[in-house]
Design a protein around this motif. Structure first.
Motif, PDB file in Angstrom:
ATOM      1  N   GLY A 274      27.235  46.603  19.601  1.00  0.00           N
ATOM      2  CA  GLY A 274      27.311  46.407  18.220  1.00  0.00           C
ATOM      3  C   GLY A 274      28.147  45.041  17.731  1.00  0.00           C
ATOM      4  O   GLY A 274      27.907  44.200  18.347  1.00  0.00           O
ATOM      5  N   ILE A 275      28.461  44.950  16.571  1.00  0.00           N
ATOM      6  CA  ILE A 275      28.864  43.862  15.807  1.00  0.00           C
ATOM      7  C   ILE A 275      30.251  43.230  16.895  1.00  0.00           C
ATOM      8  O   ILE A 275      31.052  44.134  17.046  1.00  0.00           O
TER       9      ILE A 275
ATOM     10  N   GLU B 267      37.766  35.653  17.400  1.00  0.00           N
ATOM     11  CA  GLU B 267      38.256  35.231  18.580  1.00  0.00           C
ATOM     12  C   GLU B 267      36.915  34.887  19.302  1.00  0.00           C
ATOM     13  O   GLU B 267      37.053  34.460  20.652  1.00  0.00           O
ATOM     14  N   LEU B 268      35.901  35.314  19.052  1.00  0.00           N
ATOM     15  CA  LEU B 268      34.747  34.799  19.745  1.00  0.00           C
ATOM     16  C   LEU B 268      33.700  33.660  18.856  1.00  0.00           C
ATOM     17  O   LEU B 268      32.540  33.275  19.336  1.00  0.00           O
ATOM     18  N   ASN B 269      34.282  33.257  17.902  1.00  0.00           N
ATOM     19  CA  ASN B 269      33.607  32.055  17.209  1.00  0.00           C
ATOM     20  C   ASN B 269      33.576  31.010  17.789  1.00  0.00           C
ATOM     21  O   ASN B 269      34.624  30.422  18.463  1.00  0.00           O
ATOM     22  N   GLU B 270      32.441  30.429  17.984  1.00  0.00           N
ATOM     23  CA  GLU B 270      32.095  29.134  19.018  1.00  0.00           C
ATOM     24  C   GLU B 270      32.029  28.115  18.077  1.00  0.00           C
ATOM     25  O   GLU B 270      31.567  26.765  18.412  1.00  0.00           O
TER      26      GLU B 270
ATOM     27  N   SER C 119      25.343  37.681  25.938  1.00  0.00           N
ATOM     28  CA  SER C 119      24.581  38.071  24.650  1.00  0.00           C
ATOM     29  C   SER C 119      24.864  36.529  23.956  1.00  0.00           C
ATOM     30  O   SER C 119      25.973  35.960  23.886  1.00  0.00           O
ATOM     31  N   HIS C 120      23.762  35.922  23.400  1.00  0.00           N
ATOM     32  CA  HIS C 120      23.894  34.787  22.533  1.00  0.00           C
ATOM     33  C   HIS C 120      24.179  35.285  21.039  1.00  0.00           C
ATOM     34  O   HIS C 120      24.098  36.450  20.772  1.00  0.00           O
TER      35      HIS C 120
ATOM     36  N   GLU D 216      28.698  35.007  15.222  1.00  0.00           N
ATOM     37  CA  GLU D 216      28.934  36.791  15.449  1.00  0.00           C
ATOM     38  C   GLU D 216      27.936  37.090  16.527  1.00  0.00           C
ATOM     39  O   GLU D 216      26.475  36.468  16.420  1.00  0.00           O
ATOM     40  N   GLY D 217      28.247  37.794  17.605  1.00  0.00           N
ATOM     41  CA  GLY D 217      27.379  38.341  18.557  1.00  0.00           C
ATOM     42  C   GLY D 217      27.289  37.906  19.910  1.00  0.00           C
ATOM     43  O   GLY D 217      26.684  38.535  20.667  1.00  0.00           O
ATOM     44  N   GLY D 218      28.111  36.782  20.058  1.00  0.00           N
ATOM     45  CA  GLY D 218      28.097  36.411  21.437  1.00  0.00           C
ATOM     46  C   GLY D 218      29.156  37.148  22.342  1.00  0.00           C
ATOM     47  O   GLY D 218      30.051  37.293  22.039  1.00  0.00           O
TER      48      GLY D 218
END
Length: 501
Positions: free
Chosen positions: A172-173, A178-181, A391-392, A407-409
Motif C-alpha cells: 500500500g501507500i 521517512e522514505l523521501n529520497e 519497490s521504486h 512516495e512508494g519506495g
C-alpha cells in the motif's frame, strides 16, 4: 499465415524466462514455439540490465545459473559472471535457442480484444494481430505485462494491496517523509510560493490515502541504459525531439536544495560500459507516468514508452548540458554516451522499457511478505528468491510541510533465500487448467518487489516448462501435477529448491 500446427507448449513472451522455459520444454521432448512481441529476445536481460540483481548467488541454479556461466565463457572466465553487455546476453540466449532448435517468432503480438480461444477452462489457441493463430496443449505467459494471462479469464490485480489484506507491513501507500529520497524543501509550485500557479508536472496534491492503504498505482519504469565513455565507440545523447524543460524542474530544484550526486548510476559491467539505473528521488525513473500501462492497448503503451524515452534522454542531456546544472555536476556525466556496438537495430537505445510490475495473477496461493520473510512453510518450492524486497517510487506528492516528496519506495534486505510455491505460477483450477505464469506470478506488490528479478524469472520459467511437460504426460491439468514428480525433475536439472538459512 494461419498456423494450424498444434504445439505441445506455446510460450508467449521471448523474455529470458520465455527462452529458458522453451529450452526446458525441448529437453523434455516437447514441441514448443516462442512468440515475442518485439524484434529482440531476452527482455531486460538482453535489454540493458547487465548488473544482475542476483541477491544470494547460492540460491540460483538450473538453466538460470547455466545462462550466467555461459556469459562468463563469452568473456573467457570460469564460473558465473553477473556483469555483462547486452549484446553478450543476446548472444547467449540465441545460442541456447539454436542448440535446442527452438522455434522463435518475433514481431507478433496477441490480439487483445478476443485473441484467446477457450473451451471451458482450457485455452485452445491464441490469435495474433497479424492473423497468425497458434494452437497448443499448454500455454506459458512469460511476458512482463501478463497479457495472455489477463485475457484468459484469470484473476489478477494491478497496483498495491492494502497492508490489511494479507497482514503485511510494506504494501500500500508508504509513509512519506521517512522514505523521501528528495532533498528537503523543494517547492511544489510552478512559480515558487504561488499555489495559484499550479503544481509542477507529475506532482500530486496528496498521497491519495493513508499509510498502508491500497491503490492502483505502479512503481516507476525506466530504461536500463548501457552507456560508454569510450570516445571511439560513443554516440552522444542529443536533446530529444519533444523535450519539455518543465519535466526537469524537480531536478533543478533538488540541485538548488543541495543534491550533488546520485543523479543516475554509472555501474560498470565492463571496463568501458555501464548498466545505468535510477539512483535517487529524481533520476531516470519517470515517476507517476506509467500507472495506466498494464491495462493499456498497444498504441497507448507505445505512447507511454516513447514518453519515457524522451524524458530519460532529455534527463541525460539536461545533466550534461543545461546551464541550471552546475559545471562540476555536468562534468561527471558529460563523458557518457550510447555504445555504437549495442542495440544497432534501434538507434543504440534499448527497445526494452523496464516493466518493473504490471498485472499480478491471483491464484489459490498468493506469495506475501510472510513467505519472503520465511514465516510460511512452502512444501512445493519450484525455485528461490533472494533479492531485497524492492519497490521504486510510485509518485511525487506535496507533503505535510508543503514540499515535494517521493512516495512508494522501499528496500528491505533479506536474511536468507526463500522458496517460491508452485501454486504461485498456476491459476485457479476453475479459471484455467493449461496456463502457467512464471513472470506475472501470484504475489502481492510487497513480495513481488523481491521476486521480480531476471535470475528468478529464468528459474521460474524453467520450472514452469517442467510442470507443463509433466501435465502433458498426465491428464493435461497443471493443477494436478504431482509436486514430488516435479521436484525429482527439477533436482535432476540442478534447480535450487531449498537453501540453508
Amino acid at each position: 499465415m494461419n498456423r494450424e500446427k498444434v504445439h505441445d507448449i506455446v510460450i508467449y513472451g521471448g523474455t529470458a524466462a520465455g527462452i529458458i522455459a522453451a529450452v526446458q520444454a525441448a529437453k523434455m521432448g516437447k514441441t514448443v514455439v516462442v512468440i515475442e512481441q518485439g524484434q529482440r529476445i531476452g527482455g531486460l536481460t538482453s535489454g540493458g540490465l547487465g548488473d544482475t540483481d542476483v541477491g544470494m548467488k547460492h540460491a540460483v541454479g538450473g538453466l538460470s545459473l547455466e545462462f550466467y556461466r555461459r556469459v562468463a565463457r563469452k568473456y573467457n572466465e570460469d564460473g558465473a559472471r553477473w556483469l555483462f553487455e547486452p549484446k553478450v546476453a543476446l548472444e547467449v540466449l540465441l545460442d541456447l535457442a539454436a542448440e535446442h532448435h527452438i522455434e522463435v517468432v518475433c514481431g507478433d503480438r496477441l490480439e487483445l480484444q478476443d485473441g484467446v480461444g477457450r473451451q471451458g477452462a482450457t485455452i485452445t489457441s491464441i490469435r495474433m494481430e497479424s492473423g497468425n493463430t497458434y494452437r497448443g496443449r499448454m500455454f506459458i505467459d512469460a511476458t512482463y505485462e501478463g497479457d495472455l494471462m489477463g485475457k484468459s479469464g484469470v484473476s489478477y490485480i494491478v497496483g498495491r494491496e492494502p497492508n490489511s489484506a494479507y497482514g503485511e507491513t510494506l504494501n500500500g501507500i508508504q509513509p512519506g517523509d521517512e522514505l523521501n529520497e528528495l532533498p528537503n524543501g523543494i517547492d511544489p509550485y510552478v512559480i515558487k510560493g504561488v499555489p495559484a500557479s499550479g503544481l509542477l508536472p507529475r506532482v500530486n496534491a496528496a498521497r491519495g490515502g493513508s499509510t498502508g492503504d491500497g491503490d492502483n498505482k505502479l512503481q516507476a519504469y525506466n530504461f536500463r541504459m548501457c552507456l560508454t565513455d569510450n570516445l571511439d565507440n560513443r554516440l552522444e545523447i542529443g536533446k530529444p525531439e519533444g523535450y519539455n524543460e518543465a519535466d526537469y524542474e524537480i531536478l533543478f530544484r533538488a540541485i538548488e536544495q543541495g543534491q550533488r550526486s546520485r543523479f543516475f548510476k554509472l555501474n560498470r559491467v565492463t571496463a568501458e560500459k555501464t548498466d545505468s539505473n535510477n539512483n535517487s528521488g529524481i533520476s531516470t525513473d519517470y515517476n507517476g507516468m506509467n500507472h495506466s500501462y498494464a491495462e493499456a492497448d498497444y498504441p497507448a503503451r507505445e505512447q507511454i514508452r516513447e514518453a519515457h524515452r524522451i524524458y530519460q534522454q532529455g534527463y541525460v542531456w539536461t545533466l550534461q548540458n543545461h546551464p541550471r546544472v552546475p559545471e562540476d555536476i555536468r562534468a561527471v556525466y558529460k563523458p557518457w554516451g550510447l555504445p555504437l556496438d549495442e542495440f544497432t537495430d534501434s538507434g543504440h537505445w534499448t527497445p526494452q522499457l523496464y516493466i518493473r510490475e504490471s498485472r499480478r495473477m491471483i491464484g489459490d496461493y498468493v506469495v506475501t511478505e510472510h513467505d519472503v520473510r520465511l514465516d510460511n512453510p512452502v512444501p512445493d518450492s519450484i525455485g528461490m528468491g533472494s533479492f531485497a524486497m524492492d519497490s521504486h517510487h510510485t509518485q511525487y506528492y506535496v507533503n505535510e510541510e508543503g514540499h515535494v516528496s517521493t512516495e512508494g519506495g522501499f528496500y528491505v534486505r533479506l536474511a536468507a533465500p526463500y522458496p517460491i510455491s508452485f501454486r504461485a505460477v498456476v491459476p485457479k483450477r476453475t479459471e484455467c487448467t493449461n496456463l502457467i505464469v512464471p513472470v506475472c506470478v501470484s504475489a502481492t506488490h510487497a513480495a513481488y518487489g523481491s521476486i521480480r528479478m531476471e535470475p528468478v524469472f529464468m528459474i521460474l520459467g524453467q520450472s514452469a516448462a517442467a510442470a507443463a511437460a509433466l501435465a502433458l504426460d498426465g491428464d493435461g491439468i497443471v493443477q494436478n501435477v504431482q509436486v514430488e514428480q516435479l521436484h525429482s525433475i527439477l533436482l535432476q536439472e540442478n534447480q535450487v529448491l531449498y537453501a540453508e538459512v
